[in-house]
Design a protein around this motif. Structure first.
Motif, mmCIF file in Angstrom:
data_model
loop_
_atom_site.group_PDB
_atom_site.id
_atom_site.type_symbol
_atom_site.label_atom_id
_atom_site.label_comp_id
_atom_site.label_asym_id
_atom_site.label_seq_id
_atom_site.Cartn_x
_atom_site.Cartn_y
_atom_site.Cartn_z
ATOM 1 N N ASN A 41 1.065 -1.047 0.156
ATOM 2 C CA ASN A 41 0.082 0.154 0.109
ATOM 3 C C ASN A 41 1.014 1.277 -0.037
ATOM 4 O O ASN A 41 0.373 2.339 -0.353
ATOM 5 C CB ASN A 41 -0.809 0.132 1.088
ATOM 6 N N PHE A 42 2.145 1.249 0.601
ATOM 7 C CA PHE A 42 2.934 2.231 0.578
ATOM 8 C C PHE A 42 3.522 2.715 -1.044
ATOM 9 O O PHE A 42 3.620 3.782 -1.521
ATOM 10 C CB PHE A 42 4.195 2.046 1.349
ATOM 11 N N PHE A 43 3.603 1.591 -1.871
ATOM 12 C CA PHE A 43 4.193 1.786 -2.961
ATOM 13 C C PHE A 43 3.301 1.383 -4.327
ATOM 14 O O PHE A 43 3.620 1.804 -5.370
ATOM 15 C CB PHE A 43 5.552 0.903 -3.200
ATOM 16 N N GLY A 45 0.342 -0.462 -6.490
ATOM 17 C CA GLY A 45 0.313 -1.946 -7.609
ATOM 18 C C GLY A 45 -0.711 -3.066 -7.138
ATOM 19 O O GLY A 45 -1.574 -2.642 -6.248
ATOM 20 N N LEU B 14 8.481 8.443 3.175
ATOM 21 C CA LEU B 14 7.433 7.674 2.544
ATOM 22 C C LEU B 14 6.763 8.282 1.457
ATOM 23 O O LEU B 14 6.415 7.317 0.355
ATOM 24 C CB LEU B 14 6.172 7.575 3.741
ATOM 25 N N LEU B 17 9.323 8.011 -1.725
ATOM 26 C CA LEU B 17 9.386 6.530 -1.617
ATOM 27 C C LEU B 17 8.081 6.153 -2.429
ATOM 28 O O LEU B 17 8.069 5.611 -3.667
ATOM 29 C CB LEU B 17 9.563 5.524 -0.721
ATOM 30 N N GLY B 18 7.008 6.572 -1.837
ATOM 31 C CA GLY B 18 5.664 6.324 -2.722
ATOM 32 C C GLY B 18 5.536 6.789 -4.104
ATOM 33 O O GLY B 18 4.990 6.240 -5.066
ATOM 34 N N PHE B 21 8.220 4.841 -6.533
ATOM 35 C CA PHE B 21 7.867 3.498 -6.889
ATOM 36 C C PHE B 21 6.610 3.620 -7.472
ATOM 37 O O PHE B 21 6.380 2.872 -8.466
ATOM 38 C CB PHE B 21 7.876 2.619 -5.616
ATOM 39 N N GLY B 22 5.612 4.382 -6.940
ATOM 40 C CA GLY B 22 4.387 4.568 -7.617
ATOM 41 C C GLY B 22 4.271 4.908 -8.946
ATOM 42 O O GLY B 22 3.772 4.384 -9.773
ATOM 43 N N ILE B 68 -6.179 -3.387 -6.897
ATOM 44 C CA ILE B 68 -5.106 -2.767 -7.030
ATOM 45 C C ILE B 68 -5.146 -1.568 -5.688
ATOM 46 O O ILE B 68 -6.096 -1.308 -5.348
ATOM 47 C CB ILE B 68 -5.352 -1.844 -8.446
ATOM 48 N N ALA B 69 -3.885 -1.460 -5.188
ATOM 49 C CA ALA B 69 -3.445 -0.539 -4.142
ATOM 50 C C ALA B 69 -3.205 1.002 -4.531
ATOM 51 O O ALA B 69 -2.325 0.863 -5.412
ATOM 52 C CB ALA B 69 -2.851 -1.132 -3.223
ATOM 53 N N SER B 70 -3.589 1.772 -4.011
ATOM 54 C CA SER B 70 -2.968 3.083 -4.070
ATOM 55 C C SER B 70 -1.589 3.087 -3.661
ATOM 56 O O SER B 70 -1.259 2.369 -2.576
ATOM 57 C CB SER B 70 -4.116 3.946 -3.293
ATOM 58 N N ASP B 71 -0.620 4.224 -3.855
ATOM 59 C CA ASP B 71 0.377 4.297 -3.147
ATOM 60 C C ASP B 71 0.715 5.546 -1.977
ATOM 61 O O ASP B 71 -0.589 6.412 -2.060
ATOM 62 C CB ASP B 71 1.757 4.342 -3.911
ATOM 63 N N TYR B 72 1.500 5.652 -1.134
ATOM 64 C CA TYR B 72 1.287 6.496 -0.070
ATOM 65 C C TYR B 72 1.186 7.975 -0.708
ATOM 66 O O TYR B 72 0.315 8.728 -0.083
ATOM 67 C CB TYR B 72 2.661 6.614 0.597
ATOM 68 N N SER B 130 -9.338 -3.080 4.611
ATOM 69 C CA SER B 130 -9.081 -3.879 5.689
ATOM 70 C C SER B 130 -8.109 -3.080 6.593
ATOM 71 O O SER B 130 -6.667 -2.814 6.142
ATOM 72 C CB SER B 130 -8.227 -5.035 5.252
ATOM 73 N N GLY B 131 -8.389 -2.628 7.597
ATOM 74 C CA GLY B 131 -7.631 -1.780 8.378
ATOM 75 C C GLY B 131 -7.062 -0.375 7.687
ATOM 76 O O GLY B 131 -7.995 0.302 7.198
ATOM 77 N N ARG B 132 -6.014 -0.233 7.803
ATOM 78 C CA ARG B 132 -5.392 1.204 6.879
ATOM 79 C C ARG B 132 -5.331 0.890 5.325
ATOM 80 O O ARG B 132 -4.868 1.690 4.555
ATOM 81 C CB ARG B 132 -4.372 1.642 7.618
ATOM 82 N N LEU B 133 -5.664 -0.216 4.883
ATOM 83 C CA LEU B 133 -5.430 -0.734 3.418
ATOM 84 C C LEU B 133 -6.397 0.037 2.671
ATOM 85 O O LEU B 133 -7.703 0.078 3.049
ATOM 86 C CB LEU B 133 -5.413 -2.065 3.612
ATOM 87 N N GLY B 134 -6.109 0.927 1.553
ATOM 88 C CA GLY B 134 -6.835 1.246 0.573
ATOM 89 C C GLY B 134 -6.692 0.633 -0.759
ATOM 90 O O GLY B 134 -5.953 0.831 -1.293
#
Lengths: 106, 152
Positions: A41-43, A45, B14, B17-18, B21-22, B68-72, B130-134
């Motif tokens: 979730n930080f990066f 994908g 963060l 990096l986010g 990488f993102g 698919i997840a978002s990045d920071y 799920s928790g802090r997951l987006g």
């Protein structure tokens, strides 16, 4: 068993409507996968574990719908719809429904 | 005071990096999407409910999904935009990627069963929390029309 989200199939007609059939499945991930996902979730994908989880869950729900269709004597399920809701932290419900019918070739 | 500074530094790290990488991940993903879209262009995907009657077809439900997840950085930027309102572009591109990816996976499945068309495509988008997951899931599904060999 024919499964389709169409309402009419060319060359085949519905001889009997057998009503609504449905299947659902609620699944969650084990903690390890959740932790791995929170790093992702930080990066950004794709979260492959979750993609697989939901697609397995969808397969299971469809399986349940099909066994219900079989038990009422259908040979096809038409107008199939999927619905997904995340009902609690880490768990999602997959719901699939459609109309059980008896089809005959024209 | 120092602990506050460390915390602030952590957030900045963060964010950087986010962002890096993102952005790399998004660029690569878009590249892959464009390439695969060109490869699967021969299979028409139609949003119509009325399939053609030109010949005999077998039908099969095909689907593709992606989480698919978002990045920071995107999440942070979105929360900033949220204060003033307006287009949340970081999430627009995220959902665009997810939707095109899910269509591509559906098409891949349809090509695997030698379909000529995919009819009545439907999309579904769900927030997976799920928790802090987006994260978002996009599902694309439709009916693959497979020409019958015996009745052509």
């Amino acid at each position: 068993m024919l499964v389709s989200n169409l309402e009419f199939l060319p060359g085949r007609s519905v001889v009997r409507h057998l009503g609504l059939v449905q299947g659902s499945s609620v699944r969650s991930k084990h903690v390890g996968r959740d932790i791995a996902a929170s790093f992702k979730n930080f990066f950004g994908g794709e979260l492959r574990g979750y993609t697989e989880l939901l697609s397995d869950s969808r397969e299971e729900a469809t399986e349940r719908m099909l066994s219900q269709a079989k038990s009422v004597g259908a040979n096809a399920v038409l107008n199939v719809r999927y619905s997904t809701s995340s009902i609690a932290a880490g768990a999602a419900e997959i719901f699939v429904y459609g109309t059980a019918v008896e089809l005959q070739d024209d | 005071m120092t602990s506050l500074l460390v915390q602030a530094l952590g957030v900045v790290a963060l964010l950087v990096l986010g962002y890096l990488f993102g952005r790399v991940a998004e660029r690569r993903h878009f590249k892959r999407i464009v390439k695969r879209e060109a490869e699967t262009q021969h299979l028409p995907v139609v949003a119509s409910r009325y399939p053609p009657k030109d010949r005999a077809y077998k039908q099969q439900l095909v689907s593709g999904n992606v989480v698919i997840a978002s990045d920071y950085f995107k999440t942070f930027l979105a929360s900033l935009i949220n204060i003033f309102g307006g287009r949340v572009t970081p999430f627009e591109s995220l959902l665009d990627r997810a939707r095109r990816e899910s269509v591509l996976r559906m098409k891949q499945q349809a090509i695997g069963v030698n379909a000529a068309y995919v009819f009545n495509i439907k999309f579904e988008t769900t927030r997976i929390a799920s928790g802090r997951l987006g994260a978002m899931e996009v599902l694309a599904y439709g009916t693959a029309m497979i020409p019958s060999q015996d009745l052509s």
